[in-house]
Design a protein around this motif. Structure first.
Motif, PDB file in Angstrom:
ATOM      1  N   ILE A 137      25.109   0.848  -3.464  1.00  0.00           N
ATOM      2  CA  ILE A 137      24.656   1.515  -2.234  1.00  0.00           C
ATOM      3  C   ILE A 137      25.588   2.685  -1.920  1.00  0.00           C
ATOM      4  CG2 ILE A 137      23.592  -0.576  -1.295  1.00  0.00           C
ATOM      5  CD1 ILE A 137      26.052  -0.882   0.528  1.00  0.00           C
ATOM      6  N   GLU A 140      29.797   2.964  -1.254  1.00  0.00           N
ATOM      7  CA  GLU A 140      30.478   1.810  -1.845  1.00  0.00           C
ATOM      8  C   GLU A 140      31.872   2.172  -2.356  1.00  0.00           C
ATOM      9  OE1 GLU A 140      27.967  -0.046  -4.713  1.00  0.00           O
ATOM     10  OE2 GLU A 140      29.247  -1.800  -4.936  1.00  0.00           O
ATOM     11  N   ASN A 141      32.072   3.455  -2.664  1.00  0.00           N
ATOM     12  CA  ASN A 141      33.359   3.877  -3.221  1.00  0.00           C
ATOM     13  C   ASN A 141      34.331   4.421  -2.175  1.00  0.00           C
ATOM     14  OD1 ASN A 141      32.462   3.173  -5.721  1.00  0.00           O
ATOM     15  ND2 ASN A 141      32.018   5.250  -6.400  1.00  0.00           N
TER      16      ASN A 141
HETATM   17  C1  LIG Z   1      31.330   4.746  -7.570  1.00  0.00           C
HETATM   18  O1  LIG Z   1      32.207   5.270  -8.552  1.00  0.00           O
HETATM   19  C2  LIG Z   1      31.879   4.913  -9.878  1.00  0.00           C
HETATM   20  C3  LIG Z   1      32.927   5.485 -10.803  1.00  0.00           C
HETATM   21  O2  LIG Z   1      34.134   5.657 -10.173  1.00  0.00           O
HETATM   22  C4  LIG Z   1      30.501   5.407 -10.242  1.00  0.00           C
HETATM   23  O3  LIG Z   1      30.157   4.973 -11.536  1.00  0.00           O
HETATM   24  C5  LIG Z   1      29.478   4.873  -9.236  1.00  0.00           C
HETATM   25  O4  LIG Z   1      28.213   5.422  -9.509  1.00  0.00           O
HETATM   26  C6  LIG Z   1      29.909   5.217  -7.821  1.00  0.00           C
HETATM   27  N1  LIG Z   1      28.983   4.581  -6.906  1.00  0.00           N
HETATM   28  C7  LIG Z   1      28.446   5.191  -5.866  1.00  0.00           C
HETATM   29  C8  LIG Z   1      27.463   4.395  -5.066  1.00  0.00           C
HETATM   30  O5  LIG Z   1      28.716   6.338  -5.560  1.00  0.00           O
END
Ligand SMILES: *[C@@H]1O[C@H](CO)[C@@H](O)[C@H](O)[C@H]1NC(C)=O
Ligand SMILES: Cc1cc2nc3c(=O)[nH]c(=O)nc-3n(C[C@H](O)[C@H](O)[C@H](O)COP(=O)(O)OP(=O)(O)OC[C@H]3O[C@@H](n4cnc5c(N)ncnc54)[C@H](O)[C@@H]3O)c2cc1C
Ligand SMILES: NC(=O)c1ccc[n+]([C@@H]2O[C@H](COP(=O)([O-])OP(=O)(O)OC[C@H]3O[C@@H](n4cnc5c(N)ncnc54)[C@H](OP(=O)(O)O)[C@@H]3O)[C@@H](O)[C@H]2O)c1
Ligand SMILES: *[C@@H]1O[C@H](CO)[C@@H](O)[C@H](O)[C@H]1NC(C)=O
Ligand SMILES: *[C@@H]1O[C@H](CO)[C@@H](O)[C@H](O)[C@H]1NC(C)=O
Length: 511
Positions: A137, A140-141
């Motif tokens: 979602i 998330e990061n």
């Molecule tokens: C979060 O970060 C990872 C790599 O750091 C990436 O693969 C992923 O798509 C990212 N997720 C979102 C929801 O942005």
């Protein structure tokens, strides 16, 4: 080291060692050499069963980390020391003269599964689940969001998570998921410090928890009270945690007493405990007044996370937008379907505890990416004779240690049957570590033996003693190397680790 892979014991080729004697007695049948990948419960229980039920078989266990025992060391909560008693059984197995341990060897990188299959009559993959599920979602990061796996790894001293420095400077934390790992984390966040001080929690995380401002923890699940994945003992422990107050909404449990009547007994008792707690009058004011800062925790149901919301500066988490759900179907298989209504839950810390996940190890090994397991029949890897699997990588990332023991015995049984039935050809002897050791040496890999682990173990216990802890874990592999055989000085004092908590913003912006 190379000449004596089983340090401190008679070499198995020596005719006077028990293994040598057995070999001499049955010199026409070479000893079956079995390789086990991973030294968690699955690896050790598989080895134990094979050694117990075959008089000649020799088992070598390869482990990626220098130190053994997988999630027993790096998953099980520090305040549950009794669970870790299985380590005594594993140690007994490792000390068998027909068993050897080689830590610090990553299978799939340092040595391939194909190379192991060349060197052994059978290879059992028991490498667990080293990744976590993701929500997928937006947000998330963001900083302030952590996977349960990383958070647990951090407080348990897993080397890869030692620099996590979770930001505990907010008052409200939100844990996503209703499993036992979610309860472990809630308990660690809210436990009185004096409870944790006497455990083997790392000194560094203890210091960070001492500075924690968290006083409210929500655990949110996408389904209802009848679908929670945690168990009664763990819930009761949370309810009885001193200085904390459970906050359950009685409305969430309306009519459940009847609905649960026909449910299996564990589910019935678990639900009854939640209902009883929800209906209990808030604890007496006197009790609450005793705790200087009353801490609270609560369960939220039928809420599915949609987006992690950023602070206005976009730098970190300020809350989570949740879709309210209704349940389609009933019981364990009920599905959560969004009603269209949304709710925002404010929090400064999010811990995503929605399960672990196994990864494929080597292109030579089939892997079911959908289910996250190695496809198998009773532990026999589909389409690859001589290859087996056990534990979480065989079943998926659920089940307690006893469940893992059970299925590891099943896999070991399959290996034994294939030895007996001639499916595994043992007429040709295999070199085992003799061959793998040369490969590793040529690649500059230096395995850690079990007796070397025992020195690390002794050093950890000695370091813990001063602080009244069962051990102070070494979190730096370099430190393990240096301190083998002698107690190492404490590298990280509490205050040093405490600093990043206050200055976490600066710290995070670096990433
Ligand atoms: C979060 O970060 C990872 C790599 O750091 C990436 O693969 C992923 O798509 C990212 N997720 C979102 C929801 O942005
Ligand atoms: C946070 C947490 C807390 C838990 N608490 C409890 C509890 O209190 N009580 C209970 O009964 N159960 C508990 N469990 C469940 C229990 O830990 C599992 O059932 C069990 O550990 C699974 O065993 P396993 O051997 O399959 O996996 P693991 O224990 O993960 O062992 C796998 C091993 O393989 C190694 N490995 C990985 N990749 C490689 C590679 N490429 N080469 C070589 N080695 C490799 C890993 O380093 C690890 O040592 C808990 C689980 C978690 C996640
Ligand atoms: N003390 C102990 O004995 C102890 C301690 C720790 C762990 N363990 C064991 O270790 C195993 C793993 O524990 P775990 O807590 O990681 O896993 P778990 O028991 O499978 O719980 C995972 C939780 O995450 C939820 N979830 C999964 N995907 C989701 C998504 N996309 N969105 C929202 N929620 C989602 C699940 O809800 P759904 O049900 O709706 O999917 C469930 O509530 C379990 O067997 C556990 O019992 C035992
Ligand atoms: C152990 O495994 C067998 C099947 O292999 C199963 O029938 C049994 O119920 C399991 N027992 C436990 C305690 O998990
Ligand atoms: C583990 O192996 C690496 C080489 O791959 C080596 O540099 C390191 O010192 C070893 N660690 C220990 C603890 O022996």
């Amino acid at each position: 080291f190379w000449a004596r892979p089983r340090l401190g014991r008679l070499h198995p080729l020596c005719p006077f060692s028990p293994a040598g004697l057995r070999r001499w007695l049955s010199s026409r049948a070479p000893a079956p050499r079995i390789c086990v990948v991973g030294s968690g419960p699955a690896g050790f229980y598989t080895a134990q069963h094979i050694l117990k039920h075959h008089d000649l078989a020799e088992v070598d266990i390869y482990e990626k980390l220098p130190v053994p025992f997988g999630l027993v060391r790096f998953g099980v909560a520090p305040d549950h020391p009794e669970v870790k008693n299985v380590i005594n059984t594993f140690t007994h197995t490792a000390r068998s003269d027909r068993c050897a341990y080689y830590g610090n060897v990553t299978v799939g990188r340092d040595v391939t599964v194909g190379e192991l299959q060349q060197a052994y009559h059978a290879v059992v993959l028991s490498y667990g689940a080293e990744d976590n599920r993701v929500l997928g979602i937006p947000g998330e990061n963001l900083s302030g969001v952590y996977s349960a796996r990383a958070f647990v790894g951090w407080y348990n001293g897993l080397p890869e998570n030692r620099d996590l420095k979770p930001d505990l400077s907010c008052e409200t934390a939100l844990i996503l998921g209703h499993g036992n790992v979610a309860l472990d984390i809630a308990r660690i966040l809210l436990s009185p410090l004096d409870f944790l001080r006497k455990t083997d929690i790392t000194d560094c995380s203890l210091a960070a928890l001492a500075c924690s401002k968290v006083k409210r923890v929500w655990l949110a699940g996408r389904r209802g009270p009848l679908q929670v994945a945690f168990t009664i003992k763990e819930l009761r422990e949370m309810i009885n945690l001193p200085g904390t107050q459970p906050v359950l909404n009685p409305a969430d449990f309306t009519g459940l007493e009847n609905a649960v009547k026909e449910a299996p007994r564990p589910r019935k008792r678990l639900t009854e405990l939640m209902i009883k707690t929800a209906l209990e009058k808030p604890r007496e004011k006197a009790v609450m007044a005793q705790a200087a800062v009353p801490r609270q925790w609560g369960l939220k149901f039928q809420r599915s996370p949609q987006e992690v919301l950023p602070t206005p500066d976009g730098m970190r988490v300020r809350g989570v937008r949740m879709a309210l759900t209704r349940l389609e179907g009933s019981g364990d298989s009920a599905k959560a379907v969004p009603t269209g209504d949304m709710e925002e839950l404010e929090c400064g810390l999010v811990l995503s505890s929605i399960g672990y996940r196994s990864l494929p190890l080597d292109p030579a090994v089939p892997f079911d990416t959908q289910r996250g397991i190695i496809p198998n029949n009773l532990g026999r890897v589909v389409g690859v004779p001589g290859l087996y699997c056990s534990g979480w990588v065989k079943r998926g990332p659920v089940g307690v240690i006893i469940t893992t023991m059970n299925d590891s015995f099943d896999t070991a049984q399959s290996v034994l049957e294939d030895l007996q039935g001639g499916v595994l050809d043992v007429s040709v002897s295999r070199e085992g570590f003799g061959a793998v050791g040369s490969i590793l040496r040529s690649r500059g890999i230096r395995p850690v033996s079990f007796s070397e682990w025992e020195k690390i173990d002794a050093a950890e216990v000695a370091r813990g003693k001063a602080a009244g802890k069962p051990r102070e874990k070494m979190v730096d592999p370099q430190e393990m190397l240096l301190s083998q055989g002698r107690p190492a000085p404490l590298v990280q004092g509490g205050t040093v680790c405490c600093l990043p908590v206050g200055s976490s913003k600066q710290n995070r912006q670096g990433h």
